[in-house]
Design an enzyme around this catalytic site. Structure first.
Site, PDB file in Angstrom:
ATOM      1  N   ASP A 135       0.845  -1.204   0.000  1.00 37.24           N
ATOM      2  CA  ASP A 135       0.000   0.000   0.000  1.00 37.24           C
ATOM      3  C   ASP A 135       0.879   1.252   0.000  1.00 37.24           C
ATOM      4  O   ASP A 135       0.377   2.373  -0.057  1.00 37.24           O
ATOM      5  CB  ASP A 135      -1.017  -0.011   1.149  1.00 37.24           C
ATOM      6  CG  ASP A 135      -0.367   0.053   2.520  1.00 37.24           C
ATOM      7  OD1 ASP A 135       0.872  -0.054   2.600  1.00 37.24           O
ATOM      8  OD2 ASP A 135      -1.102   0.196   3.522  1.00 37.24           O
ATOM      9  N   SER A 136       2.204   1.054   0.002  1.00 36.25           N
ATOM     10  CA  SER A 136       3.139   2.170  -0.230  1.00 36.25           C
ATOM     11  C   SER A 136       2.854   2.803  -1.592  1.00 36.25           C
ATOM     12  O   SER A 136       3.323   3.904  -1.871  1.00 36.25           O
ATOM     13  CB  SER A 136       4.587   1.678  -0.169  1.00 36.25           C
ATOM     14  OG  SER A 136       4.771   0.523  -0.960  1.00 36.25           O
ATOM     15  N   LYS A 175      -0.886  -9.510   3.093  1.00 36.95           N
ATOM     16  CA  LYS A 175      -0.162  -8.991   4.260  1.00 36.95           C
ATOM     17  C   LYS A 175      -1.061  -8.001   4.984  1.00 36.95           C
ATOM     18  O   LYS A 175      -1.804  -7.257   4.339  1.00 36.95           O
ATOM     19  CB  LYS A 175       1.124  -8.284   3.821  1.00 36.95           C
ATOM     20  CG  LYS A 175       1.868  -7.605   4.977  1.00 36.95           C
ATOM     21  CD  LYS A 175       3.212  -7.074   4.572  1.00 36.95           C
ATOM     22  CE  LYS A 175       3.194  -5.682   3.995  1.00 36.95           C
ATOM     23  NZ  LYS A 175       2.604  -4.646   4.870  1.00 36.95           N
ATOM     24  N   ASP A 181      -1.095  -6.416  -0.316  1.00 42.97           N
ATOM     25  CA  ASP A 181      -1.209  -5.709   0.962  1.00 42.97           C
ATOM     26  C   ASP A 181      -2.664  -5.355   1.232  1.00 42.97           C
ATOM     27  O   ASP A 181      -3.362  -4.868   0.332  1.00 42.97           O
ATOM     28  CB  ASP A 181      -0.384  -4.419   0.865  1.00 42.97           C
ATOM     29  CG  ASP A 181       0.337  -4.088   2.143  1.00 42.97           C
ATOM     30  OD1 ASP A 181       0.161  -4.821   3.139  1.00 42.97           O
ATOM     31  OD2 ASP A 181       1.097  -3.101   2.142  1.00 42.97           O
ATOM     32  N   GLU A 212       9.467  -3.781  10.573  1.00 35.29           N
ATOM     33  CA  GLU A 212       9.842  -2.500   9.953  1.00 35.29           C
ATOM     34  C   GLU A 212      10.353  -1.509  11.003  1.00 35.29           C
ATOM     35  O   GLU A 212       9.695  -1.259  12.030  1.00 35.29           O
ATOM     36  CB  GLU A 212       8.630  -1.892   9.208  1.00 35.29           C
ATOM     37  CG  GLU A 212       8.978  -0.544   8.580  1.00 35.29           C
ATOM     38  CD  GLU A 212       8.003  -0.076   7.508  1.00 35.29           C
ATOM     39  OE1 GLU A 212       7.081  -0.844   7.146  1.00 35.29           O
ATOM     40  OE2 GLU A 212       8.172   1.060   7.038  1.00 35.29           O
ATOM     41  N   GLU A 217      -1.150  -5.318   8.695  1.00 28.98           N
ATOM     42  CA  GLU A 217      -0.370  -4.690   9.757  1.00 28.98           C
ATOM     43  C   GLU A 217      -1.000  -4.939  11.126  1.00 28.98           C
ATOM     44  O   GLU A 217      -2.226  -4.945  11.247  1.00 28.98           O
ATOM     45  CB  GLU A 217      -0.271  -3.179   9.507  1.00 28.98           C
ATOM     46  CG  GLU A 217       0.453  -2.828   8.219  1.00 28.98           C
ATOM     47  CD  GLU A 217       0.589  -1.324   8.006  1.00 28.98           C
ATOM     48  OE1 GLU A 217       0.241  -0.535   8.918  1.00 28.98           O
ATOM     49  OE2 GLU A 217       1.053  -0.944   6.913  1.00 28.98           O
TER      50      GLU A 217
HETATM   51  O1  KIV Z   1       3.538  -1.095   1.658  1.00 33.23           O
HETATM   52  C1  KIV Z   1       4.706  -1.485   1.632  1.00 33.23           C
HETATM   53  O2  KIV Z   1       5.445  -1.300   0.659  1.00 33.23           O
HETATM   54  C2  KIV Z   1       5.191  -2.203   2.809  1.00 33.23           C
HETATM   55  C3  KIV Z   1       6.648  -2.544   2.863  1.00 33.23           C
HETATM   56  C4  KIV Z   1       7.463  -1.343   2.975  1.00 33.23           C
HETATM   57  C5  KIV Z   1       6.951  -3.538   3.919  1.00 33.23           C
HETATM   58  O3  KIV Z   1       4.442  -2.497   3.680  1.00 33.23           O
END
Ligand code: KIV
Length: 276
Positions: A46-47, A115, A85, A184, A117
């Site tokens: 989600d970056s 993934k 994510d 992280e 959080e």
């Molecule tokens: O969203 C993302 O790119 C991440 C990584 C930096 C671990 O969660």
């Protein structure tokens, strides 16, 4: 490791003490290049809210955004495991909603795992998604979706109480069934303790060398995102300068009529031309 990399390959790699390599990607072309470069897993992170969409945080990213980018990346990744994510609020309201949204990343996005959080407080949600036969990767430490609680993007776990809480988070995630945990921005010593305490592989980003694998954002290692470069990034290329130079060259060539050349053009029969 030869062949398709899967969630099971993570455990195998930890057993064999082989470091796991991960990068982010958000589109087909980049995924194809990274996959060809031999990466084990690609996170559609989600970056993308920051590096693709230009927001200040990841909080604006929606499920539809994630499904779209997962679908693009899945088409480009042949060997690497694609991890989708789960964006902010897609797994916080109820376990049922979390399962449905995780399922969308698999069914519509073509991801092989998801993934999310959070530690202990996410354990029941992780259990529900794993029960739906979807492999889950955990993510603790500096979890960007909690930026408003943390008061900024800050290193986590320097103090005893927070360090102990992060160890408990990792153990709770393992118990809930995650196949791997991203750590992280935590002190390297804490990352080592967690890596030794949990049976599942840890993937570090700003967490030192002792993790079982490493992940970075592709735009950071290629030098394409200049709004903010975390201290833990190593740039392997400086594409911002390369692209700026290429654009300047194109602009100059067009203005001065050096492009297109004859070889870049198509022509038509003179007899047809006469009739126009
Ligand atoms: O969203 C993302 O790119 C991440 C990584 C930096 C671990 O969660």
């Amino acid at each position: 490791m030869d062949g398709k990399f899967t969630a099971q390959s993570f455990a195998q790699a930890k057993r064999k003490k082989e470091k796991i390599t991960m990068l982010t990607a958000y589109d087909y072309s980049m995924a194809k290049i990274i996959d060809g470069g031999g990466i084990d897993a690609i996170l559609v992170g989600d970056s993308l809210g920051m590096v693709m969409q230009g927001h200040d945080s990841t909080l604006e990213v929606t499920m539809d955004d994630m499904v779209y980018h997962c679908r693009c990346v899945s088409r480009g990744a042949k060997r690497a495991l694609v991890v989708g994510d789960m964006p902010f609020l897609s797994y916080h309201v109820s376990a049922e909603e979390a399962v449905r949204n995780a399922g969308r990343l698999i069914q519509e996005g073509g991801a092989g795992a998801v993934k999310l959080e959070g530690g202990k407080i996410m354990a029941d949600t992780v259990r529900a998604i794993v029960r739906a036969q979807i492999p889950v990767m955990g993510h603790i430490g500096l979890t960007p979706q909690s930026v408003n609680v943390f008061g900024g993007f800050k290193v986590q776990g320097r103090e005893e109480a927070r360090a102990k809480a992060l160890i408990e988070d990792a153990l709770a995630l393992e118990e809930a069934g995650v196949f791997s945990i991203v750590l992280e921005a935590v002190p390297k010593e804490l990352a080592q303790v967690i890596t030794e305490k949990v049976g599942v592989p840890t993937i570090g980003i700003g967490a030192g060398r002792c993790c079982d694998g490493q992940i970075l954002v592709i735009h950071d290692i290629l030098g394409m995102y200049s709004d903010f470069t975390p201290r833990f990034v190593r740039q392997y290329a400086h594409l911002k300068e390369t692209i700026t130079g290429a654009v300047a060259g194109y602009v100059q060539d067009v203005r001065e009529q050096r492009f297109p050349e004859e070889k870049h053009t198509f022509s038509m029969d003179a007899s047809v031309l006469e009739k126009l």
